[in-house]
Design a protein around this motif. Sequence first.
Motif, mmCIF file in Angstrom:
data_model
loop_
_atom_site.group_PDB
_atom_site.id
_atom_site.type_symbol
_atom_site.label_atom_id
_atom_site.label_comp_id
_atom_site.label_asym_id
_atom_site.label_seq_id
_atom_site.Cartn_x
_atom_site.Cartn_y
_atom_site.Cartn_z
ATOM 1 N N TYR A 141 37.178 45.270 94.112
ATOM 2 C CA TYR A 141 36.374 44.301 93.365
ATOM 3 C C TYR A 141 37.152 43.047 92.949
ATOM 4 O O TYR A 141 36.569 42.111 92.440
ATOM 5 N N CYS A 145 42.240 44.847 82.749
ATOM 6 C CA CYS A 145 40.787 44.651 82.894
ATOM 7 C C CYS A 145 40.253 45.082 84.268
ATOM 8 O O CYS A 145 39.045 45.295 84.407
ATOM 9 N N GLU A 183 34.788 44.563 78.554
ATOM 10 C CA GLU A 183 33.691 45.530 78.335
ATOM 11 C C GLU A 183 32.463 44.806 77.791
ATOM 12 O O GLU A 183 31.336 45.081 78.188
ATOM 13 N N PRO A 238 40.194 47.852 85.989
ATOM 14 C CA PRO A 238 39.349 49.062 86.046
ATOM 15 C C PRO A 238 37.948 48.832 85.453
ATOM 16 O O PRO A 238 36.984 49.470 85.884
ATOM 17 N N VAL A 239 37.843 47.922 84.474
ATOM 18 C CA VAL A 239 36.530 47.639 83.863
ATOM 19 C C VAL A 239 35.613 46.992 84.898
ATOM 20 O O VAL A 239 34.449 47.373 85.057
ATOM 21 N N TRP A 240 36.142 46.014 85.620
ATOM 22 C CA TRP A 240 35.317 45.332 86.637
ATOM 23 C C TRP A 240 34.880 46.328 87.712
ATOM 24 O O TRP A 240 33.750 46.312 88.170
ATOM 25 N N GLU A 241 35.822 47.203 88.069
ATOM 26 C CA GLU A 241 35.515 48.173 89.117
ATOM 27 C C GLU A 241 34.449 49.168 88.630
ATOM 28 O O GLU A 241 33.505 49.483 89.362
ATOM 29 N N GLU A 242 34.598 49.627 87.389
ATOM 30 C CA GLU A 242 33.657 50.612 86.844
ATOM 31 C C GLU A 242 32.230 50.043 86.811
ATOM 32 O O GLU A 242 31.264 50.742 87.117
ATOM 33 N N HIS A 243 32.128 48.752 86.444
ATOM 34 C CA HIS A 243 30.793 48.146 86.324
ATOM 35 C C HIS A 243 30.369 47.427 87.606
ATOM 36 O O HIS A 243 29.364 46.713 87.593
ATOM 37 N N LYS A 244 31.156 47.593 88.651
ATOM 38 C CA LYS A 244 30.842 46.986 89.952
ATOM 39 C C LYS A 244 30.639 45.468 89.831
ATOM 40 O O LYS A 244 29.632 44.904 90.276
ATOM 41 N N ARG A 285 40.738 43.834 77.306
ATOM 42 C CA ARG A 285 39.936 44.952 77.824
ATOM 43 C C ARG A 285 38.608 45.047 77.067
ATOM 44 O O ARG A 285 37.554 45.258 77.663
ATOM 45 N N SER A 295 42.305 46.407 94.064
ATOM 46 C CA SER A 295 40.959 46.925 93.836
ATOM 47 C C SER A 295 39.996 46.197 94.759
ATOM 48 O O SER A 295 40.138 44.989 95.002
#
Lengths: 290, 434
Positions: B168, B139, B116, B141-147, B112, B166
């Motif tokens: 993404y 990981c 980031e 959610p990280v890809w999704e958060e940063h598109k 994770r 997801s």
Amino acid sequence: MVIPWELLVIQLLNGVIIGMILALVASGLTLIFGIMDVVNFAHGELYMLGAYMGTTVMLTTGNFWLALGGSALTIAALGAVVQVTALRPLLGRDPLTTILATFGISLVLQNYALWQYGPVARKIDEPFTGQFALFHLQFPWYRVVIALLSAAIILALWLFMKYGKYGIWIRATTQDRVMAAAMGIPVPLVYTMVFAIGSAMAAASGVLYAPLVGINHAMGLDVILRAFIVVVVGGMGNLAGSVLAAIFISLLEALASLWVSPAQAVIVSFIVLILTLLIRPTGLFVPTPK
Amino acid sequence: MAERWQDEPWARDMWWSGKTTRRRVLGLSASAAGALGATMLVPAPWRAAFGQAKPYKIGTLQPLSGTAAAGGKTALVGTQMAVERINGSGGINGRPIELIVGDYESKPDVGRRRAEKLAVEDQVDLHQGGFLSNVCIACMPVWEEHKIVNMIGVCLDTTITTSKCSRYSFRPFDYAPAQAVAFAPFLVSQLGKKWHIAFYDYAWGQSTRDAYVEQIKKAGGEIVGTTGIPLGTADFTPFLSKISGSFDGLFGIFFGPGGVAFGNQTYDLGLSKKYKIAGDGAIAESTNLPALGEKIEGFHGINRYVPVLDPPLNTPHHKKFFETAKAALKKIDPSGPLPDRYVQSNYEAMNFVKLGIQKSGFQGRKDSMKLIEALEGMEVKESEDFPQGDKTLRKEDHQAFIREFIFQIKGGKHQIVNVIPKEKTIFPPACKFA
């Protein structure tokens, strides 16, 4: 739930055999701790390198017993080098420094093995492949032989410590380091020797166990945690305690798996560890201090 | 020549004779820094061919140390092979790929953090990789958060494209439900009706077990019992010893060292003489075969990739992939292993990325949605980009459907027994994008 008695017998045998193999790994660990006060986090990697070295000797000679001896000697020499270069300079320092040093060595050795031997799993062929009928199973003789060999190696170590000249040096150093030095015992050499013996035992167990579980760079991680539990439960530095604890924990796990799932059975050893630390932190198999 | 190196003239001048002055130390330090700087300024190999073209920065997270490192290393070979081939043939839309490799040490928390770092510090345009399912899930959610579009390379846990799906993330290879749909009819009709399943007791093992329980029953078979074995168990004997009774086959769901332990110990305990042994193809992956030897003879498995050049894998595309992968693997393992499914799926995942970028005109992270739309529902044909065969990347859940190979181990090698076309592996989607 009623368990058939045949399964009980099978699990008793499994528990004793796995316990003896674990005892061999743990005895090297407890020896190093008992004498040097070093918690050797690299012990699992010495076990793994021993197995890899066994494949190298096996490829060259084709003889399992030569692989066992050759690997133990080579890893003993490596252990001596590691002790002289990385641990001797830390003698007398905070124990945390030796823990960090051995942890660092474990990472180096693990990545070295991956770089040197690559990702493909290896194997050492067992010296014989016979089986005997055990109820619904065909049980391999080799597993029985490993248990007996482990017992023989541990017994040899005990005899060496009890009656051998260098064994007496080692025990004297354990009892009183300063007095031993004053009596002319070369204490630094004794430490190196102890680390080499512990390393050789790790290597021997790696070679013996390799035909059953295969060889990979991370195989040390699988056994080292259990070996640490055994050492704590048996009493840090107590050889006989480690043997008894290894058999005790392996038996508990094997028998527990008859009633609960394997994942829950594995938890049993952790419960024993916690109870030991709470109730008898010196170890279950250490005589009560008077 | 002097007997001791300290007596050599260069050593005397520089150090040994006591001529170490502050000026000399500063001079040497400056030279060393200059040399280091010059090395850093040497352009990457692709720069000469692409001039000032801005590279696509693609991150790849793999377990290159720790317990899963062996698989991570071969997975990375697949990704690197695809990148080298793409850069060697003009890049994507005239832009090269700059691959940024991250090692997550086989740990979800490290994974994770590395994700980031790739997103924030390295500013990657997209990610292709991932090996361990628990790390992939950590990981996502990280890809999704940063598109950031995440093209998975290996992770097999079913929930990645079902309950945890997801928008993404894409899985351009198979998953357990599809494998079970493809394999269960064969197991029941050819090997036996009654099965006991032994599995790795964690996310992937459990979801794969559930898929086989469902499909074996659907095919007319019966599950007589299941045995979960904790991840990291070296010796399966106490748990395999319990398996007894009247049934036809023992089905294993393991990978890596677990596959080796399962294969060796079912043989040692005489179970492979008593029952048919079958399972996930990862048990008999090419990187495991040397450690299994003849004890795995007769094993039936299913896999998306088998390293053979027999029909239908006797195509020029596959031959080229096979030879290139073999040469690349020889560099990381002196024993020269054959390619495995980790090499294949990462290689093809990167080629999906290439096609998606070409189709969408993706320039950077701001165009992620365009790239997603281009990839959704993409159909690809067997080619140099996809030597394994045709594929469909389903729009509803971003799950690919591909052909499967049912194989048997004979003479220490894979032998294809049956090929299941991708149309016969379809499993209904169970994903609702947030």
